[in-house]
Design an enzyme around this catalytic site. Sequence first.
Site, short mmCIF file in Angstrom:
data_model
loop_
_atom_site.label_atom_id
_atom_site.label_comp_id
_atom_site.label_asym_id
_atom_site.label_seq_id
_atom_site.Cartn_x
_atom_site.Cartn_y
_atom_site.Cartn_z
N LYS A 278 77.63 8.08 5.97
CA LYS A 278 78.19 7.64 4.69
C LYS A 278 79.69 7.31 4.75
O LYS A 278 80.18 6.54 3.94
CB LYS A 278 77.98 8.72 3.61
CG LYS A 278 76.52 8.87 3.20
CD LYS A 278 76.41 9.85 2.05
CE LYS A 278 74.96 10.06 1.70
NZ LYS A 278 74.79 10.81 0.45
N ASP A 314 75.56 8.22 -5.67
CA ASP A 314 75.38 9.69 -5.74
C ASP A 314 76.18 10.24 -6.90
O ASP A 314 75.70 11.07 -7.67
CB ASP A 314 75.92 10.35 -4.46
CG ASP A 314 74.97 10.18 -3.29
OD1 ASP A 314 73.76 10.03 -3.52
OD2 ASP A 314 75.46 10.20 -2.14
#
Length: 505
Positions: A278, A314
């Site tokens: 990420k 997220d």
Amino acid sequence: MICVPLVSGSRQELERDLREAARVADVVEFRLDYLGGARPRELLALSPLPAIFTCRRGSDGGRWQGRESDRLALLQEAVDAGAAYVDVEVDAAAGLRRRPATMTIISSHNFEETPEDVEEVYARVARLQPDVVKVVTTARDILDNLRLFRLLKHAVLPTIAFAMGERGLVSRVLTRKFGGYLTFAALRRGAESAPGQPTAEELHSLYHYREITAQTAVFGVIGNPIGHSLSPHIHNAALRQAGLDAVYLPFLVDDVVKFVRGFAAVPVTGYSVTLPHKVAVMQALDEVEPTAREIGAVNTVVRRDGRLLGSNTDCTAAVGALLGALGGRVGDRSPLAGKSVVLLGAGGAARALAFGLRREGAGLTILNRTAAKAEELARPLGVEWGGLERLGESRCDVLINTTSVGMFPRVDESIVPRAALRPGMVVFEAVYNPMKTRLLRDAEAAGCLTVSGVDWFVEQAALQFEAWTDRPAPRGLMRDIVVRTLTEREAERSRTAGSRTSGAT
Ligand code: ATR
């Protein structure tokens, strides 16, 4: 076409497998090296589908241990009996008398790597003028798949080309997009004839293989490991429900920057990004949305006008799920504003949440087993921090667990003492494996409002879908798929645990 290799020994098993194969495949492959002693003529009479006859030596990944002349005689019998296909290795092809009724597949296998000179290998096979060229290599890196796609694009004859191993799965599924003649699929787990083979069930119900064409858009999740990711399940179903011509794959990636740059050639329209990539993925992107830049992590990538844009769903999904539990926004006012929120954990998940919560104006305290890590995250945000022992003294409105405590297999553990849970409090659990953690069970019993890891997972995926397609995500369907997949996995786990227990008594 889908070809199912048949590797079961007994006549009864073979008949069962043939019936099954007729449902899910177009062609079967009789692996004579597995089917000890079976005669091609008899096998041909049994088969409801066109058949490939193959008999591999040890050096080609097979089990044949007899004489080479006997092996060639077996293959010749298949040709003489009128089999649809016979597969013979490039060095043995001269020993076979070909007949017009039988298509000859001439094959080359490499169990070590995908060599730089794979085009040379292709040319060597093609010079023997087979009806179908078969070049199979091993993917050591996911970028190896690109060489096989290029091979297929420039093929001069009908061609089977893919890479074995977990890193080669992509080539087995996308071979249809690039004009591959067929792909292999196992009838069931455990019946694979080569490493990395998907099951026919996966090809059909997960990837909708038969619907892949040259135009099919490609999406996928980048991670390592990636084998158990729920994302292919949820996104393939959502893309299909939306009627989009697209397929979503798991990408097992070692070097994310090289991968993203290399796979621009496919091209890939959208990525989900998961651990451990990420942060590093940002270097491969043309633009990173401000929130994602601030968090320092990207979990969503979309290709727009040839440019790769990164964002972080997220954070938005977690805040959205919390706002939902608190009754949603009233005008411009966030129900999180001024609320006292305790965030447990200081890893990547905590980081995404902390940024979102601060933006909503929540009064945030970050508590972590290693207090120094809580401090590292909290200081730049200007919020409070501490060790987990401070959990007992806090009287918060919202409690969030981002630690892995309670995750399978330690399903009876919770980081939060029951006494800390009060009616009306909102409890957010990041863990979704199991779906109902001990913390969620305790929270429900105490009269708290709960947001589960499943809620969060579904919402971050839904926002990804919307970023890629500009359409509303089918959240109900996505949730059903996640719940169904996790339920199946939980049942499978307790079956395995059960059989272990019964074996011990
Ligand atoms: P993620 O990126 O998914 O948030 P992570 O970065 O591995 O995962 O973070 C895991 C979090 O769970 C950390 O906050 C970790 O605490 P430490 O920083 O002290 O390691 C926390 N954690 C893991 N196991 C724990 C345990 N048994 N008790 C308390 N906290 C735990």
